[in-house]
Design an enzyme around this catalytic site. Structure first.
Site, PDB file in Angstrom:
ATOM      1  N   THR A 182       0.821  -1.217   0.000  1.00  9.54           N
ATOM      2  CA  THR A 182       0.000   0.000   0.000  1.00  9.54           C
ATOM      3  C   THR A 182       0.852   1.264   0.000  1.00  9.54           C
ATOM      4  OG1 THR A 182      -1.538   1.256   1.390  1.00  9.54           O
ATOM      5  CG2 THR A 182      -0.089  -0.246   2.532  1.00  9.54           C
ATOM      6  N   ASP A 183       0.257   2.353  -0.459  1.00  8.41           N
ATOM      7  CA  ASP A 183       0.959   3.650  -0.423  1.00  8.41           C
ATOM      8  C   ASP A 183       1.128   4.162   1.012  1.00  8.41           C
ATOM      9  OD1 ASP A 183      -1.714   4.318   0.093  1.00  8.41           O
ATOM     10  OD2 ASP A 183      -1.873   5.808  -1.508  1.00  8.41           O
ATOM     11  N   GLU A 184       0.352   3.586   1.954  1.00  9.25           N
ATOM     12  CA  GLU A 184       0.388   4.113   3.328  1.00  9.25           C
ATOM     13  C   GLU A 184       1.737   3.900   4.004  1.00  9.25           C
ATOM     14  OE1 GLU A 184      -3.028   3.470   5.754  1.00  9.25           O
ATOM     15  OE2 GLU A 184      -4.377   3.450   4.058  1.00  9.25           O
ATOM     16  N   LYS A 205       2.292  -3.330   7.350  1.00  7.36           N
ATOM     17  CA  LYS A 205       2.537  -3.518   5.906  1.00  7.36           C
ATOM     18  C   LYS A 205       3.990  -3.164   5.579  1.00  7.36           C
ATOM     19  CE  LYS A 205       0.080  -4.547   3.005  1.00  7.36           C
ATOM     20  NZ  LYS A 205      -0.323  -5.884   2.457  1.00  7.36           N
ATOM     21  N   TYR A 230      -1.602  -0.323  11.107  1.00  6.95           N
ATOM     22  CA  TYR A 230      -1.782  -1.014   9.823  1.00  6.95           C
ATOM     23  C   TYR A 230      -0.592  -0.772   8.904  1.00  6.95           C
ATOM     24  CZ  TYR A 230      -3.219  -1.517   4.934  1.00  6.95           C
ATOM     25  OH  TYR A 230      -3.244  -1.834   3.589  1.00  6.95           O
TER      26      TYR A 230
HETATM   27  P1  NAD Z   1      -9.713  -7.167   2.435  1.00  6.51           P
HETATM   28  O1  NAD Z   1      -9.692  -6.884   3.891  1.00  6.51           O
HETATM   29  O2  NAD Z   1     -10.930  -6.879   1.650  1.00  6.51           O
HETATM   30  O3  NAD Z   1      -9.362  -8.707   2.178  1.00  6.51           O
HETATM   31  C1  NAD Z   1      -8.349  -9.373   2.882  1.00  6.51           C
HETATM   32  C2  NAD Z   1      -8.516 -10.884   2.672  1.00  6.51           C
HETATM   33  O4  NAD Z   1      -7.450 -11.537   3.387  1.00  6.51           O
HETATM   34  C3  NAD Z   1      -9.835 -11.424   3.224  1.00  6.51           C
HETATM   35  O5  NAD Z   1     -10.426 -12.280   2.275  1.00  6.51           O
HETATM   36  C4  NAD Z   1      -9.421 -12.189   4.480  1.00  6.51           C
HETATM   37  O6  NAD Z   1     -10.265 -13.287   4.775  1.00  6.51           O
HETATM   38  C5  NAD Z   1      -8.005 -12.630   4.120  1.00  6.51           C
HETATM   39  N1  NAD Z   1      -7.186 -12.855   5.316  1.00  6.51           N
HETATM   40  C6  NAD Z   1      -7.047 -12.017   6.386  1.00  6.51           C
HETATM   41  N2  NAD Z   1      -6.244 -12.587   7.311  1.00  6.51           N
HETATM   42  C7  NAD Z   1      -5.843 -13.792   6.804  1.00  6.51           C
HETATM   43  C8  NAD Z   1      -5.010 -14.843   7.291  1.00  6.51           C
HETATM   44  N3  NAD Z   1      -4.431 -14.768   8.501  1.00  6.51           N
HETATM   45  N4  NAD Z   1      -4.811 -15.916   6.513  1.00  6.51           N
HETATM   46  C9  NAD Z   1      -5.403 -16.010   5.291  1.00  6.51           C
HETATM   47  N5  NAD Z   1      -6.228 -15.062   4.800  1.00  6.51           N
HETATM   48  C10 NAD Z   1      -6.448 -13.969   5.548  1.00  6.51           C
HETATM   49  O7  NAD Z   1      -8.443  -6.401   1.853  1.00  6.51           O
HETATM   50  P2  NAD Z   1      -8.262  -5.633   0.466  1.00  6.51           P
HETATM   51  O8  NAD Z   1      -8.739  -4.249   0.620  1.00  6.51           O
HETATM   52  O9  NAD Z   1      -8.765  -6.481  -0.628  1.00  6.51           O
HETATM   53  O10 NAD Z   1      -6.661  -5.561   0.403  1.00  6.51           O
HETATM   54  C11 NAD Z   1      -5.919  -6.626  -0.195  1.00  6.51           C
HETATM   55  C12 NAD Z   1      -4.446  -6.280  -0.141  1.00  6.51           C
HETATM   56  O11 NAD Z   1      -4.205  -5.074  -0.863  1.00  6.51           O
HETATM   57  C13 NAD Z   1      -3.910  -6.026   1.272  1.00  6.51           C
HETATM   58  O12 NAD Z   1      -2.626  -6.578   1.365  1.00  6.51           O
HETATM   59  C14 NAD Z   1      -3.877  -4.509   1.403  1.00  6.51           C
HETATM   60  O13 NAD Z   1      -2.870  -4.102   2.291  1.00  6.51           O
HETATM   61  C15 NAD Z   1      -3.564  -4.125  -0.025  1.00  6.51           C
HETATM   62  N6  NAD Z   1      -4.054  -2.784  -0.443  1.00  6.51           N
HETATM   63  C16 NAD Z   1      -5.367  -2.434  -0.264  1.00  6.51           C
HETATM   64  C17 NAD Z   1      -5.822  -1.204  -0.722  1.00  6.51           C
HETATM   65  C18 NAD Z   1      -7.265  -0.777  -0.583  1.00  6.51           C
HETATM   66  O14 NAD Z   1      -7.598   0.369  -0.899  1.00  6.51           O
HETATM   67  N7  NAD Z   1      -8.171  -1.637  -0.135  1.00  6.51           N
HETATM   68  C19 NAD Z   1      -4.933  -0.326  -1.346  1.00  6.51           C
HETATM   69  C20 NAD Z   1      -3.589  -0.714  -1.499  1.00  6.51           C
HETATM   70  C21 NAD Z   1      -3.177  -1.953  -1.061  1.00  6.51           C
HETATM   71  O1  TDX Z   2     -16.345   6.423   8.478  1.00  5.74           O
HETATM   72  C1  TDX Z   2     -15.346   6.905   7.921  1.00  5.74           C
HETATM   73  N1  TDX Z   2     -15.232   8.265   7.841  1.00  5.74           N
HETATM   74  C2  TDX Z   2     -14.169   8.879   7.252  1.00  5.74           C
HETATM   75  O2  TDX Z   2     -14.099  10.120   7.204  1.00  5.74           O
HETATM   76  C3  TDX Z   2     -14.300   6.089   7.342  1.00  5.74           C
HETATM   77  C4  TDX Z   2     -14.379   4.595   7.388  1.00  5.74           C
HETATM   78  C5  TDX Z   2     -13.236   6.734   6.749  1.00  5.74           C
HETATM   79  N2  TDX Z   2     -13.149   8.087   6.717  1.00  5.74           N
HETATM   80  C6  TDX Z   2     -11.973   8.721   6.082  1.00  5.74           C
HETATM   81  C7  TDX Z   2     -10.626   8.209   6.565  1.00  5.74           C
HETATM   82  C8  TDX Z   2      -9.747   8.329   5.341  1.00  5.74           C
HETATM   83  O3  TDX Z   2      -9.202   9.644   5.265  1.00  5.74           O
HETATM   84  O4  TDX Z   2     -12.018   8.403   4.691  1.00  5.74           O
HETATM   85  C9  TDX Z   2     -10.705   8.151   4.173  1.00  5.74           C
HETATM   86  C10 TDX Z   2     -10.673   6.727   3.603  1.00  5.74           C
HETATM   87  O5  TDX Z   2     -10.797   5.846   4.697  1.00  5.74           O
HETATM   88  P1  TDX Z   2     -10.742   4.249   4.518  1.00  5.74           P
HETATM   89  O6  TDX Z   2     -11.749   3.842   3.507  1.00  5.74           O
HETATM   90  O7  TDX Z   2     -10.788   3.633   5.870  1.00  5.74           O
HETATM   91  O8  TDX Z   2      -9.304   4.041   3.807  1.00  5.74           O
HETATM   92  P2  TDX Z   2      -7.825   4.468   4.251  1.00  5.74           P
HETATM   93  O9  TDX Z   2      -7.711   4.624   5.709  1.00  5.74           O
HETATM   94  O10 TDX Z   2      -7.405   5.627   3.385  1.00  5.74           O
HETATM   95  O11 TDX Z   2      -7.011   3.132   3.825  1.00  5.74           O
HETATM   96  C11 TDX Z   2      -7.328   2.445   2.581  1.00  5.74           C
HETATM   97  O12 TDX Z   2      -6.410   2.740   1.576  1.00  5.74           O
HETATM   98  C12 TDX Z   2      -5.145   2.142   1.618  1.00  5.74           C
HETATM   99  C13 TDX Z   2      -7.448   0.948   2.797  1.00  5.74           C
HETATM  100  O13 TDX Z   2      -8.332   0.669   3.846  1.00  5.74           O
HETATM  101  C14 TDX Z   2      -6.099   0.324   3.042  1.00  5.74           C
HETATM  102  O14 TDX Z   2      -6.213  -1.094   3.139  1.00  5.74           O
HETATM  103  C15 TDX Z   2      -5.210   0.651   1.895  1.00  5.74           C
HETATM  104  O15 TDX Z   2      -3.919   0.150   2.126  1.00  5.74           O
END
Ligand code: NAD
Ligand code: TDX
Length: 363
Positions: A144-146, A173, A169
């Protein structure tokens, strides 16, 4: 780190790929793309099925002959080793993670276990079965970019930006990214990493901003905006992330990192207003009606101000670019949630309802 070398083209050959976290949001789109586009690849989806994992995300491909599901917890090293011994995977695309920042603030140890220990367990299993012959093997780590921290004075995250994670988090990562690079350097495991910006699209668990707000608008519930809503995120449609993973898997250079993003920055409040406006149209409400649900609540602890990815490397070197404009992507996303209310109702009942009450009652 050894000099980057060109990866082999896998496309025409048979591959046995372990995709972790394939029942989650991004993972399910990656699994679908690989199962459909590469019928000669055997795809194994490993997932623990936590609250965020949902096999209903994959009903359209669950009977495909090249798709297999394995329920397993990555924290269980013996089970991970046994699985590798049984199937002799030649590549891994690792997405499984605890992914929600707010949950990492309340339960950081879950993030250490899955994101750090789980990743090292996978690396160890790959190291054992690939030792002596790393040819054609690949450990692809999705991050992730975080990990780069928070931008306060303009600029963008580059692949060379120093790590500065600010939440439990992103710290977990970042640690997992460091282990992947360390295993490349020390044991010569062929690795590639990508760091992507915020994703939006179908099948996202509604604890995250976009699906949470769509669902609350539909149900006329308050929209809890953290702080002043001035934080900035860089949004990418999830299928474009899956397409980028496909490109990096096939064309990425071993040992390299690629940033993925849409050059699409929004303050939270502006994004929320776009969602409200689109929902008013779809629900037949008067313009401005959904915006009345906006409620400013206590800010997230340590809330990162701005993320913004410079995606020029993947665009120029590998030829990837986003396929969807944001306006089209967000409308498509809202329509998906409106057309899949049963999916939403199922995932928001039970334990999630308790989480929601606890998380937002104190704000
Ligand atoms: P998500 O939370 O929707 O899905 C995570 C999946 O991992 C789930 O299906 C869960 O059951 C599985 N999991 C969790 N713990 C586990 C374990 N111990 N063993 C096996 N499986 C397990 O997450 P997402 O948003 O789809 O993110 C997927 C990946 O991409 C992550 O590595 C996250 O850091 C990265 N990522 C997410 C975002 C975003 O905006 N969502 C952005 C950049 C990177
Ligand atoms: O109820 C809310 N109110 C609110 O203002 C929630 C859930 C979020 N927010 C804000 C927090 C963030 O600035 O919105 C923005 C986006 O929040 P999230 O959807 O929780 O995402 P973020 O914290 O930016 O992280 C996401 O992007 C990077 C994903 O959850 C991560 O898994 C990924 O790595």
């Amino acid at each position: 780190m050894p000099e980057a070398s060109c990866q082999k083209q896998f496309i025409m050959t048979t591959r046995k790929i372990l995709i972790t976290g394939g029942a989650g949001f991004i993972g399910s789109h990656v699994v679908r793309l690989f199962v459909n586009n590469y019928p000669n690849y055997e795809i194994y989806n490993l997932d623990k099925l936590t609250y965020a994992g949902n096999l209903k995300n994959l009903t359209d491909i669950e009977n495909a002959p090249n798709y297999h599901f394995v329920r397993l917890d990555l924290v269980d090293a013996t089970a991970v080793n046994n699985l590798f011994n049984e199937h002799q995977f030649d590549s891994v695309i690792h997405l499984a993670a605890e992914s929600h920042v707010d949950r990492s603030i309340t339960n950081p140890m879950d993030f250490v276990m899955t994101n750090v220990v789980g990743t090292v367990n996978l690396l160890n299993a790959a190291k054992e079965i690939w030792k002596g012959n790393m040819e054609g093997k690949l450990f692809y780590h999705v991050s992730t970019d975080e990990v780069y921290g928070s931008l306060h004075d303009g600029g963008f995250f580059l692949e060379s930006t120093s790590y500065d994670p600010q939440s439990p988090y992103s710290a977990s990562k970042a640690a997992s990214d460091h282990f992947v690079r360390a295993y490349h350097n020390t044991y010569k495991i062929p690795v590639v990493l990508t760091n992507c910006s915020n994703n939006y699209g179908p099948n996202q668990f509604p604890e995250k901003l976009v699906p949470l707000f769509i669902n609350n608008i539909r149900n006329n519930k308050p929209l809890p905006v953290y702080g002043k809503g001035e934080n900035v995120r860089d949004w990418l449609y999830v299928v474009d992330h899956a397409r980028a993973i496909d490109v990096v898997y096939h064309k990425g250079k071993i040992g390299e990192t690629y940033n993925i993003g849409g050059f699409n920055e929004w303050t939270n409040i502006d994004l929320i207003k776009v969602i409200c406006k689109t929902m008013d149209k779809i629900l037949g409400r008067h313009e401005g009606e959904s915006e009345k649900l906006i409620t400013y609540v206590t800010d997230r602890a340590g809330h990162d101000l701005r993320y913004a990815i410079d995606a020029n490397k993947i665009m120029k070197e590998l030829g990837w670019e986003p396929s969807l404009q944001f306006e089209e992507g967000i409308e498509k996303t809202i329509n998906w949630y409106m057309d899949n209310q049963q999916w939403m109702d199922e995932v928001t009942s039970g334990d999630y309802a308790k989480y929601y009450d606890k998380m937002y009652a104190s704000r």
